[in-house]
Write an enzyme that holds these catalytic residues in place. Sequence first.
Site, PDB file in Angstrom:
ATOM      1  N   SER A 273       0.820  -1.215   0.000  1.00  0.00           N
ATOM      2  CA  SER A 273       0.000   0.000   0.000  1.00  0.00           C
ATOM      3  C   SER A 273       0.851   1.261   0.000  1.00  0.00           C
ATOM      4  CB  SER A 273      -0.957   0.006   1.198  1.00  0.00           C
ATOM      5  OG  SER A 273      -0.270  -0.149   2.420  1.00  0.00           O
ATOM      6  N   HIS A 303      -1.952  -8.789   1.779  1.00  0.00           N
ATOM      7  CA  HIS A 303      -1.571  -7.558   2.469  1.00  0.00           C
ATOM      8  C   HIS A 303      -2.573  -7.180   3.551  1.00  0.00           C
ATOM      9  CE1 HIS A 303       0.218  -3.828   3.404  1.00  0.00           C
ATOM     10  NE2 HIS A 303      -0.221  -3.088   2.408  1.00  0.00           N
ATOM     11  N   HIS A 348       6.762 -12.729  10.508  1.00  0.00           N
ATOM     12  CA  HIS A 348       6.850 -11.424   9.855  1.00  0.00           C
ATOM     13  C   HIS A 348       8.079 -11.412   8.963  1.00  0.00           C
ATOM     14  CE1 HIS A 348       7.173  -7.053   9.302  1.00  0.00           C
ATOM     15  NE2 HIS A 348       5.899  -7.017   9.620  1.00  0.00           N
ATOM     16  N   ARG A 357       3.024  -3.921  17.986  1.00  0.00           N
ATOM     17  CA  ARG A 357       1.617  -3.639  17.711  1.00  0.00           C
ATOM     18  C   ARG A 357       0.719  -4.736  18.285  1.00  0.00           C
ATOM     19  NH1 ARG A 357       1.905  -3.147  11.365  1.00  0.00           N
ATOM     20  NH2 ARG A 357       3.010  -5.100  11.811  1.00  0.00           N
ATOM     21  N   ASP A 403      -1.757  -8.679  13.380  1.00  0.00           N
ATOM     22  CA  ASP A 403      -3.047  -9.228  12.965  1.00  0.00           C
ATOM     23  C   ASP A 403      -3.576 -10.303  13.899  1.00  0.00           C
ATOM     24  OD1 ASP A 403      -3.243  -7.720  10.447  1.00  0.00           O
ATOM     25  OD2 ASP A 403      -1.470  -8.883   9.900  1.00  0.00           O
TER      26      ASP A 403
END
Length: 464
Positions: A273, A303, A348, A357, A403
């Site tokens: 993005s 994504h 990751h 996060r 996520d």
Amino acid sequence: MNIQQIRSLKKLKSVLKLCQLSGSRYQSTQIQSSELFARLQEIIPEKKKQVADFRKEHANTKIGEVTVGMVYGGMRSIKGLVTETSVLDPEEGIRFRGYSIPECQKLLPTADGGREPLPEGIFWLLCTGEIPTKAQVDSLSRDWASRAELPQHVVMMLNNFPEDLHPMTQFATAIAALNKDSKFAQAYSKGVSKSDYWIYAFEDSMDLISKLPVVAACIYRNLYRDGKVSPIDPSKDWSANLANMLGYTNSDFTELMRLYLVIHCDHEGGNVSAHATHLVGSALSDPYLSLSAGMCGLAGPLHGLANQEVLIWLKKLVDDIGYDVTKEQMLEYIRKTLETSVIPGYGHAVLRKTDPRYTCQREFALKHLPNDPLFKIVEKVYDVVPNELLALGKVANPWPNVDAHSGVLLQYYGMTEMNYYTVLFGVSRALGVLSSLVWDRIFSLPIERPKSMSTEQLIKMVRK
């Protein structure tokens, strides 16, 4: 209604639209005064000189090498972009202008009565590299609220999308349609000086960010509720208005929105993005078209859909073995899963430790929903998966990423429409990619045009 009647109705709508919008085309190039704009004007000369001097001195300095594996592997790890707003450290996670997520949570202003940092503050930080004051953040909230109204043609378009059109398709299309009033495009067509491109890119970015919560709320309310969207409240911050327009009045959900919109805002410049926004912007497409391109990339399943995939997997886990699962049962289930697939939400490409996060969302959950059954399942997965992945020796990072938690938190507060989650991700990501796009224009970065090669050429090159 027959075909002729439908065509007549469409023609009437077009005429009404033109009447409503006529006379405003050339007024939108006016620049709105804001504290953030003034601060950027002050710091830009020094930053431009720093970059110019550095480029002059080190234009031919090599900063890495490219292997055939990188070329075929999606350019992974190739150092080939400049992004000022954030850097992803393998050990510490994302740093926004040098500040870690815990530091941002501590230093950035919060809403009155709130504890999570305001997205307005992270945007100020991304733009300037400076921690804003509460007064500066409040002024940005008011500024965004004053720009939030959608043009009528975009409202009509959103209200007439098919009910089965994906939320991200609606989101990207509406963003592109907003470019009718692009100040950058209008200024460019009038021959504005290249040194002033950033001014109009900044104005478009401010206008666009202001309108994104309204666009997002229209999509949500049209698809999943009654189609009615509450008006913007100029006394509220950006996140509070978004939560309210979505129809969520729980103050804890508003706090979740503030946290969510901050931690998802930026992640270096190489993700799809961010890179797509930068790439399209490098052709001097206006910020609306550039962000729309970025959102099309975010919509891709590799994504922006990861938190959705985590939820699907977690719910299948619960369906298969229930909530009251022992550690031994969980371990057996994880091993069975790994025989044919991966564990969603773990691993990751860059990070080598638990994603900060993830950690801040876990802390939020421990405070606000410690007894939620699905959160407890997430905790049990966390107790088992890292050690099991380490034992396999096949992954560099066995730790959970962002996520692994975000979808669970949204579900807890009643937002169960998983197809919509990426829209919220997009609202957040706009803060990072648009602030970065402004700096692209400040530094007058050229159109991006890397050299590509065929397999035959590569073979000849390496076998000389």
